[in-house]
Design a protein around this motif. Structure first.
Motif, PDB file in Angstrom:
ATOM      1  N   ALA A  25      16.130  64.404  24.823  1.00 12.23           N
ATOM      2  CA  ALA A  25      15.554  64.241  26.156  1.00 12.23           C
ATOM      3  C   ALA A  25      16.379  63.164  26.856  1.00 12.23           C
ATOM      4  O   ALA A  25      16.829  62.214  26.215  1.00 12.23           O
ATOM      5  CB  ALA A  25      14.093  63.819  26.070  1.00 12.23           C
ATOM      6  N   THR A  26      16.596  63.340  28.146  1.00 12.51           N
ATOM      7  CA  THR A  26      17.375  62.358  28.898  1.00 12.51           C
ATOM      8  C   THR A  26      16.537  61.761  30.016  1.00 12.51           C
ATOM      9  O   THR A  26      15.627  62.399  30.540  1.00 12.51           O
ATOM     10  CB  THR A  26      18.637  62.990  29.517  1.00 12.51           C
ATOM     11  N   ALA A  27      16.853  60.528  30.344  1.00 12.13           N
ATOM     12  CA  ALA A  27      16.267  59.852  31.507  1.00 12.13           C
ATOM     13  C   ALA A  27      17.454  59.276  32.268  1.00 12.13           C
ATOM     14  O   ALA A  27      18.151  58.405  31.773  1.00 12.13           O
ATOM     15  CB  ALA A  27      15.300  58.756  31.083  1.00 12.13           C
ATOM     16  N   GLU A  28      17.698  59.811  33.454  1.00 13.72           N
ATOM     17  CA  GLU A  28      18.865  59.426  34.230  1.00 13.72           C
ATOM     18  C   GLU A  28      18.461  58.855  35.577  1.00 13.72           C
ATOM     19  O   GLU A  28      17.389  59.110  36.077  1.00 13.72           O
ATOM     20  CB  GLU A  28      19.761  60.643  34.463  1.00 13.72           C
ATOM     21  N   SER A  29      19.365  58.110  36.143  1.00 14.40           N
ATOM     22  CA  SER A  29      19.167  57.578  37.485  1.00 14.40           C
ATOM     23  C   SER A  29      20.451  57.752  38.276  1.00 14.40           C
ATOM     24  O   SER A  29      20.651  58.756  38.934  1.00 14.40           O
ATOM     25  CB  SER A  29      18.747  56.108  37.427  1.00 14.40           C
ATOM     26  N   CYS A  30      21.341  56.809  38.180  1.00 25.58           N
ATOM     27  CA  CYS A  30      22.577  56.830  38.976  1.00 25.58           C
ATOM     28  C   CYS A  30      23.471  58.023  38.654  1.00 25.58           C
ATOM     29  O   CYS A  30      24.311  58.407  39.458  1.00 25.58           O
ATOM     30  CB  CYS A  30      23.347  55.528  38.790  1.00 25.58           C
ATOM     31  N   THR A  31      23.298  58.618  37.495  1.00 29.43           N
ATOM     32  CA  THR A  31      24.082  59.799  37.127  1.00 29.43           C
ATOM     33  C   THR A  31      23.565  61.051  37.829  1.00 29.43           C
ATOM     34  O   THR A  31      24.237  62.076  37.833  1.00 29.43           O
ATOM     35  CB  THR A  31      24.063  60.024  35.608  1.00 29.43           C
ATOM     36  N   GLY A  32      22.381  60.989  38.402  1.00 30.44           N
ATOM     37  CA  GLY A  32      21.843  62.089  39.192  1.00 30.44           C
ATOM     38  C   GLY A  32      21.678  63.398  38.445  1.00 30.44           C
ATOM     39  O   GLY A  32      21.715  64.470  39.043  1.00 30.44           O
ATOM     40  N   ILE A  35      24.284  64.141  33.117  1.00 25.78           N
ATOM     41  CA  ILE A  35      24.228  64.302  31.662  1.00 25.78           C
ATOM     42  C   ILE A  35      23.485  65.593  31.302  1.00 25.78           C
ATOM     43  O   ILE A  35      23.955  66.376  30.477  1.00 25.78           O
ATOM     44  CB  ILE A  35      23.585  63.074  30.989  1.00 25.78           C
ATOM     45  N   ALA A  36      22.347  65.817  31.937  1.00 27.71           N
ATOM     46  CA  ALA A  36      21.584  67.041  31.668  1.00 27.71           C
ATOM     47  C   ALA A  36      22.397  68.274  32.049  1.00 27.71           C
ATOM     48  O   ALA A  36      22.351  69.298  31.353  1.00 27.71           O
ATOM     49  CB  ALA A  36      20.264  67.021  32.422  1.00 27.71           C
ATOM     50  N   GLN A  37      23.176  68.192  33.105  1.00 27.77           N
ATOM     51  CA  GLN A  37      24.022  69.319  33.511  1.00 27.77           C
ATOM     52  C   GLN A  37      25.071  69.602  32.443  1.00 27.77           C
ATOM     53  O   GLN A  37      25.312  70.749  32.082  1.00 27.77           O
ATOM     54  CB  GLN A  37      24.684  69.031  34.857  1.00 27.77           C
ATOM     55  N   ALA A  38      25.697  68.561  31.920  1.00 25.47           N
ATOM     56  CA  ALA A  38      26.705  68.746  30.874  1.00 25.47           C
ATOM     57  C   ALA A  38      26.081  69.354  29.626  1.00 25.47           C
ATOM     58  O   ALA A  38      26.657  70.261  29.012  1.00 25.47           O
ATOM     59  CB  ALA A  38      27.371  67.412  30.536  1.00 25.47           C
ATOM     60  N   PRO A  69      12.717  47.216  33.572  1.00 25.53           N
ATOM     61  CA  PRO A  69      13.618  46.428  34.414  1.00 25.53           C
ATOM     62  C   PRO A  69      14.781  45.847  33.607  1.00 25.53           C
ATOM     63  O   PRO A  69      14.604  45.382  32.491  1.00 25.53           O
ATOM     64  CB  PRO A  69      12.709  45.296  34.943  1.00 25.53           C
ATOM     65  N   GLY A  70      15.970  45.936  34.153  1.00 25.33           N
ATOM     66  CA  GLY A  70      17.141  45.402  33.488  1.00 25.33           C
ATOM     67  C   GLY A  70      17.803  46.351  32.509  1.00 25.33           C
ATOM     68  O   GLY A  70      18.884  46.075  32.015  1.00 25.33           O
ATOM     69  N   LEU A  71      17.184  47.491  32.218  1.00 21.90           N
ATOM     70  CA  LEU A  71      17.754  48.442  31.282  1.00 21.90           C
ATOM     71  C   LEU A  71      18.516  49.503  32.062  1.00 21.90           C
ATOM     72  O   LEU A  71      18.164  50.654  32.128  1.00 21.90           O
ATOM     73  CB  LEU A  71      16.673  49.100  30.416  1.00 21.90           C
ATOM     74  N   SER A  72      19.568  49.068  32.715  1.00 18.41           N
ATOM     75  CA  SER A  72      20.384  49.988  33.496  1.00 18.41           C
ATOM     76  C   SER A  72      21.838  49.575  33.334  1.00 18.41           C
ATOM     77  O   SER A  72      22.187  48.784  32.472  1.00 18.41           O
ATOM     78  CB  SER A  72      19.968  49.957  34.966  1.00 18.41           C
ATOM     79  N   ARG A  73      22.666  50.136  34.147  1.00 23.47           N
ATOM     80  CA  ARG A  73      24.095  49.837  34.129  1.00 23.47           C
ATOM     81  C   ARG A  73      24.744  50.134  32.776  1.00 23.47           C
ATOM     82  O   ARG A  73      25.429  49.317  32.194  1.00 23.47           O
ATOM     83  CB  ARG A  73      24.360  48.403  34.545  1.00 23.47           C
ATOM     84  N   GLY A  74      24.414  51.329  32.218  1.00 31.34           N
ATOM     85  CA  GLY A  74      25.083  51.784  31.010  1.00 31.34           C
ATOM     86  C   GLY A  74      24.588  51.179  29.715  1.00 31.34           C
ATOM     87  O   GLY A  74      25.292  51.156  28.718  1.00 31.34           O
ATOM     88  N   THR A  75      23.362  50.690  29.687  1.00 34.67           N
ATOM     89  CA  THR A  75      22.837  50.092  28.461  1.00 34.67           C
ATOM     90  C   THR A  75      21.920  51.072  27.748  1.00 34.67           C
ATOM     91  O   THR A  75      20.837  50.718  27.325  1.00 34.67           O
ATOM     92  CB  THR A  75      22.088  48.783  28.750  1.00 34.67           C
ATOM     93  N   ALA A  76      22.338  52.318  27.642  1.00 33.12           N
ATOM     94  CA  ALA A  76      21.497  53.343  27.006  1.00 33.12           C
ATOM     95  C   ALA A  76      21.233  52.981  25.547  1.00 33.12           C
ATOM     96  O   ALA A  76      22.062  52.417  24.875  1.00 33.12           O
ATOM     97  CB  ALA A  76      22.198  54.699  27.089  1.00 33.12           C
ATOM     98  N   ARG A  77      20.050  53.359  25.103  1.00 34.84           N
ATOM     99  CA  ARG A  77      19.662  53.092  23.713  1.00 34.84           C
ATOM    100  C   ARG A  77      19.131  54.331  23.071  1.00 34.84           C
ATOM    101  O   ARG A  77      18.596  55.159  23.623  1.00 34.84           O
ATOM    102  CB  ARG A  77      18.596  52.018  23.678  1.00 34.84           C
TER     103      ARG A  77
END
Length: 77
Positions: A25-32, A35-38, A69-77
């Motif tokens: 499962a994905t949760a995206e924001s700035c990628t719009g 990732i799910a499309q790929a 909050p703060g879990l953005s800018r490429g800090t995927a876990r």
């Protein structure tokens, strides 16, 4: 081998998930939803891709129960 590195990565991740009978499962924001499309461009991904969420605006992210909050800018876990 795929020409697109993201699609190649999606194929490898999918193969590992399918082997282990796991789902993604994905949760995206700035990628719009990129990732799910790929992931969904990989044939057979419905066997291992469960769902994706795109919350793009600040308002939507704040209202989302998964927002940290703060879990953005490429800090995927």
């Amino acid at each position: 081998m795929a020409r697109d590195p993201l699609k190649a990565l999606a194929r490898r991740v999918g193969a590992h998930l399918k082997k282990r009978d796991l789902k993604l499962a994905t949760a995206e924001s700035c990628t719009g939803g990129w990732i799910a499309q790929a992931v969904t461009s990989v044939s057979g991904s419905s066997a291992w891709f469960d769902r994706g969420f795109v919350t793009y605006s600040d308002e939507a992210r704040k209202n989302c129960s998964a927002y940290v909050p703060g879990l953005s800018r490429g800090t995927a876990r």
